[in-house]
Design a protein around this motif. Structure first.
Motif, PDB file in Angstrom:
ATOM      1  N   MET A  69     -11.249  -8.609   0.192  1.00 33.55           N
ATOM      2  CA  MET A  69     -10.726  -7.256   0.065  1.00 33.55           C
ATOM      3  C   MET A  69      -9.444  -7.295  -0.771  1.00 33.55           C
ATOM      4  N   LEU A  70      -9.351  -6.385  -1.718  1.00 35.26           N
ATOM      5  CA  LEU A  70      -8.167  -6.225  -2.551  1.00 35.26           C
ATOM      6  C   LEU A  70      -7.041  -5.639  -1.706  1.00 35.26           C
ATOM      7  N   MET A  71      -5.829  -6.163  -1.877  1.00 32.55           N
ATOM      8  CA  MET A  71      -4.670  -5.639  -1.155  1.00 32.55           C
ATOM      9  C   MET A  71      -3.848  -4.753  -2.084  1.00 32.55           C
ATOM     10  N   ALA A  72      -3.478  -3.580  -1.585  1.00 32.64           N
ATOM     11  CA  ALA A  72      -2.654  -2.645  -2.345  1.00 32.64           C
ATOM     12  C   ALA A  72      -1.890  -1.772  -1.361  1.00 32.64           C
ATOM     13  N   VAL A  73      -0.894  -1.101  -1.878  1.00 28.20           N
ATOM     14  CA  VAL A  73      -0.154  -0.106  -1.093  1.00 28.20           C
ATOM     15  C   VAL A  73      -0.317   1.236  -1.791  1.00 28.20           C
ATOM     16  N   ASP A  74      -0.058   2.318  -1.082  1.00 28.69           N
ATOM     17  CA  ASP A  74      -0.144   3.639  -1.683  1.00 28.69           C
ATOM     18  C   ASP A  74       1.089   3.899  -2.540  1.00 28.69           C
ATOM     19  N   GLY A  75       0.863   4.266  -3.804  1.00 28.15           N
ATOM     20  CA  GLY A  75       1.949   4.658  -4.687  1.00 28.15           C
ATOM     21  C   GLY A  75       2.414   6.064  -4.362  1.00 28.15           C
ATOM     22  N   LEU A  76       3.473   6.504  -4.973  1.00 25.24           N
ATOM     23  CA  LEU A  76       4.015   7.837  -4.717  1.00 25.24           C
ATOM     24  C   LEU A  76       3.021   8.933  -5.054  1.00 25.24           C
ATOM     25  N   ASP A  77       2.121   8.654  -6.019  1.00 26.69           N
ATOM     26  CA  ASP A  77       1.109   9.632  -6.406  1.00 26.69           C
ATOM     27  C   ASP A  77      -0.199   9.451  -5.637  1.00 26.69           C
ATOM     28  N   GLY A  78      -0.219   8.532  -4.664  1.00 23.68           N
ATOM     29  CA  GLY A  78      -1.414   8.283  -3.864  1.00 23.68           C
ATOM     30  C   GLY A  78      -2.328   7.223  -4.446  1.00 23.68           C
ATOM     31  N   ALA A  79      -2.085   6.800  -5.674  1.00 24.63           N
ATOM     32  CA  ALA A  79      -2.898   5.765  -6.303  1.00 24.63           C
ATOM     33  C   ALA A  79      -2.527   4.397  -5.732  1.00 24.63           C
ATOM     34  N   PRO A  80      -3.505   3.495  -5.650  1.00 22.88           N
ATOM     35  CA  PRO A  80      -3.183   2.161  -5.153  1.00 22.88           C
ATOM     36  C   PRO A  80      -2.277   1.405  -6.123  1.00 22.88           C
ATOM     37  N   VAL A  81      -1.327   0.685  -5.560  1.00 24.81           N
ATOM     38  CA  VAL A  81      -0.432  -0.174  -6.330  1.00 24.81           C
ATOM     39  C   VAL A  81      -0.701  -1.596  -5.861  1.00 24.81           C
ATOM     40  N   PHE A  82      -1.088  -2.455  -6.805  1.00 21.05           N
ATOM     41  CA  PHE A  82      -1.448  -3.818  -6.448  1.00 21.05           C
ATOM     42  C   PHE A  82      -0.220  -4.655  -6.110  1.00 21.05           C
ATOM     43  N   LEU A  83      -0.423  -5.607  -5.235  1.00 23.08           N
ATOM     44  CA  LEU A  83       0.615  -6.576  -4.896  1.00 23.08           C
ATOM     45  C   LEU A  83       0.380  -7.792  -5.776  1.00 23.08           C
ATOM     46  N   VAL A  84       1.328  -8.070  -6.666  1.00 26.57           N
ATOM     47  CA  VAL A  84       1.181  -9.153  -7.625  1.00 26.57           C
ATOM     48  C   VAL A  84       2.337 -10.133  -7.470  1.00 26.57           C
ATOM     49  N   ALA A  85       2.125 -11.353  -7.955  1.00 24.77           N
ATOM     50  CA  ALA A  85       3.158 -12.386  -7.885  1.00 24.77           C
ATOM     51  C   ALA A  85       4.270 -12.069  -8.879  1.00 24.77           C
ATOM     52  N   GLU A  86       5.500 -12.271  -8.452  1.00 25.77           N
ATOM     53  CA  GLU A  86       6.664 -12.046  -9.309  1.00 25.77           C
ATOM     54  C   GLU A  86       6.713 -13.047 -10.468  1.00 25.77           C
ATOM     55  N   LYS A  87       6.261 -14.275 -10.211  1.00 26.19           N
ATOM     56  CA  LYS A  87       6.188 -15.334 -11.215  1.00 26.19           C
ATOM     57  C   LYS A  87       4.763 -15.852 -11.257  1.00 26.19           C
ATOM     58  N   ASP A  88       4.432 -16.619 -12.287  1.00 30.46           N
ATOM     59  CA  ASP A  88       3.093 -17.184 -12.402  1.00 30.46           C
ATOM     60  C   ASP A  88       2.851 -18.173 -11.260  1.00 30.46           C
ATOM     61  N   VAL A  89       1.694 -18.056 -10.660  1.00 25.47           N
ATOM     62  CA  VAL A  89       1.309 -18.929  -9.553  1.00 25.47           C
ATOM     63  C   VAL A  89      -0.114 -19.439  -9.773  1.00 25.47           C
ATOM     64  N   THR A  90      -0.471 -20.462  -9.050  1.00 24.34           N
ATOM     65  CA  THR A  90      -1.806 -21.033  -9.123  1.00 24.34           C
ATOM     66  C   THR A  90      -2.800 -20.129  -8.426  1.00 24.34           C
ATOM     67  N   SER A  91      -3.986 -19.961  -9.038  1.00 27.70           N
ATOM     68  CA  SER A  91      -5.046 -19.204  -8.377  1.00 27.70           C
ATOM     69  C   SER A  91      -5.350 -19.855  -7.034  1.00 27.70           C
ATOM     70  N   GLY A  92      -5.480 -19.045  -6.011  1.00 31.61           N
ATOM     71  CA  GLY A  92      -5.729 -19.549  -4.665  1.00 31.61           C
ATOM     72  C   GLY A  92      -4.464 -19.750  -3.858  1.00 31.61           C
ATOM     73  N   SER A  93      -3.289 -19.489  -4.452  1.00 27.96           N
ATOM     74  CA  SER A  93      -2.044 -19.598  -3.683  1.00 27.96           C
ATOM     75  C   SER A  93      -2.108 -18.687  -2.475  1.00 27.96           C
ATOM     76  N   LYS A  94      -1.571 -19.155  -1.358  1.00 27.25           N
ATOM     77  CA  LYS A  94      -1.631 -18.407  -0.111  1.00 27.25           C
ATOM     78  C   LYS A  94      -0.318 -17.696   0.176  1.00 27.25           C
ATOM     79  N   VAL A  95      -0.428 -16.612   0.912  1.00 28.98           N
ATOM     80  CA  VAL A  95       0.744 -15.866   1.366  1.00 28.98           C
ATOM     81  C   VAL A  95       1.377 -16.628   2.510  1.00 28.98           C
ATOM     82  N   ARG A  96       2.700 -16.671   2.528  1.00 31.25           N
ATOM     83  CA  ARG A  96       3.364 -17.342   3.656  1.00 31.25           C
ATOM     84  C   ARG A  96       4.634 -16.615   4.004  1.00 31.25           C
TER      85      ARG A  96
END
Length: 96
Positions: A69-96
């Protein structure tokens, strides 16, 4: 974090986008998401690294198996806003 390899409209659907994603697992993972309303040109998402939940049981949506499932938050206009890494990370990096 999954890197978008493929993002395309699901035929005969007004809402769904089919993703193929690299999570560093050796083969792409398919996830189906209902975000087409906000992203009518899904190919623009290719190459982005976004946050997904992938420890869910598979679910069949319109005959396609979705493995996460894609993770997003609701933007001010109701559109989904994706949660992205601030810096480049390896694919498969886990949230901690």
């Amino acid at each position: 974090i999954g890197k978008v390899l493929v993002a395309e409209v699901v035929p005969d659907s007004d809402k769904l986008i089919r993703f193929e994603l690299d999570f560093g697992e050796g083969q792409p993972r398919q996830i189906i998401s209902g975000i087409r309303e906000w992203y009518p040109e899904p190919e623009k998402l290719v190459g982005k690294k976004m946050l997904f939940v992938i420890n869910l049981a598979p679910r069949t949506i319109r005959g396609l198996e979705s493995n996460g499932m894609l993770m997003a938050v609701d933007g001010l206009d109701g559109a989904p806003v994706f949660l992205v890494a601030e810096k480049d990370v390896t694919s498969g990096s886990k949230v901690r």
